[in-house]
Design a protein around this motif. Structure first.
Motif, mmCIF file in Angstrom:
data_model
loop_
_atom_site.group_PDB
_atom_site.id
_atom_site.type_symbol
_atom_site.label_atom_id
_atom_site.label_comp_id
_atom_site.label_asym_id
_atom_site.label_seq_id
_atom_site.Cartn_x
_atom_site.Cartn_y
_atom_site.Cartn_z
ATOM 1 N N LYS A 1 10.071 -2.283 -1.248
ATOM 2 C CA LYS A 1 9.824 -3.652 -0.803
ATOM 3 C C LYS A 1 8.363 -4.054 -0.981
ATOM 4 O O LYS A 1 8.061 -5.145 -1.443
ATOM 5 N N GLU A 2 7.455 -3.183 -0.622
ATOM 6 C CA GLU A 2 6.023 -3.498 -0.729
ATOM 7 C C GLU A 2 5.634 -3.777 -2.186
ATOM 8 O O GLU A 2 4.865 -4.688 -2.469
ATOM 9 N N LYS A 3 6.173 -2.970 -3.090
ATOM 10 C CA LYS A 3 5.871 -3.162 -4.510
ATOM 11 C C LYS A 3 6.460 -4.481 -4.996
ATOM 12 O O LYS A 3 5.793 -5.244 -5.702
ATOM 13 N N ASP B 1 7.157 -7.174 -3.240
ATOM 14 C CA ASP B 1 6.391 -8.291 -2.653
ATOM 15 C C ASP B 1 5.111 -8.543 -3.442
ATOM 16 O O ASP B 1 4.760 -9.691 -3.732
#
Length: 83
Positions: free
Chosen positions: A31-33, A35
């Motif tokens: 998810k962080e990547k 985003d």
């Protein structure tokens, strides 16, 4: 026109033409990547004065058994076509 499929469960459909912007990346999908990549792609599109149309889509091109560092992925979003 593609050849007729040899399996009756396969259906060939024509999809309307559309323009998409994408960013390619390797490795696992977190998810962080995603985003960070969404923000980067949106910033680039804004710099080109392009408007998006719809939601982001994720394309994964390798099997889950492929080592993470060899995986090929893309994050895509449709862009409004202007003439």
């Amino acid at each position: 026109m593609p050849p007729e499929p040899g399996n009756s469960r396969i259906i060939i459909q024509k999809i309307p033409e559309k323009l998409s912007a994408s960013i390619t990346f390797s490795g696992s999908v977190k998810k962080e990547k995603l985003d960070a990549l969404e923000s980067k792609l949106l910033k680039w599109l804004q710099g080109k004065n392009l408007k998006t149309n719809g939601n982001f889509r994720l394309a994964r091109y390798n099997s889950p058994f492929t080592p993470s560092f060899l995986r090929h992925n893309e994050l895509l979003i449709d862009v409004e076509m202007t003439l």
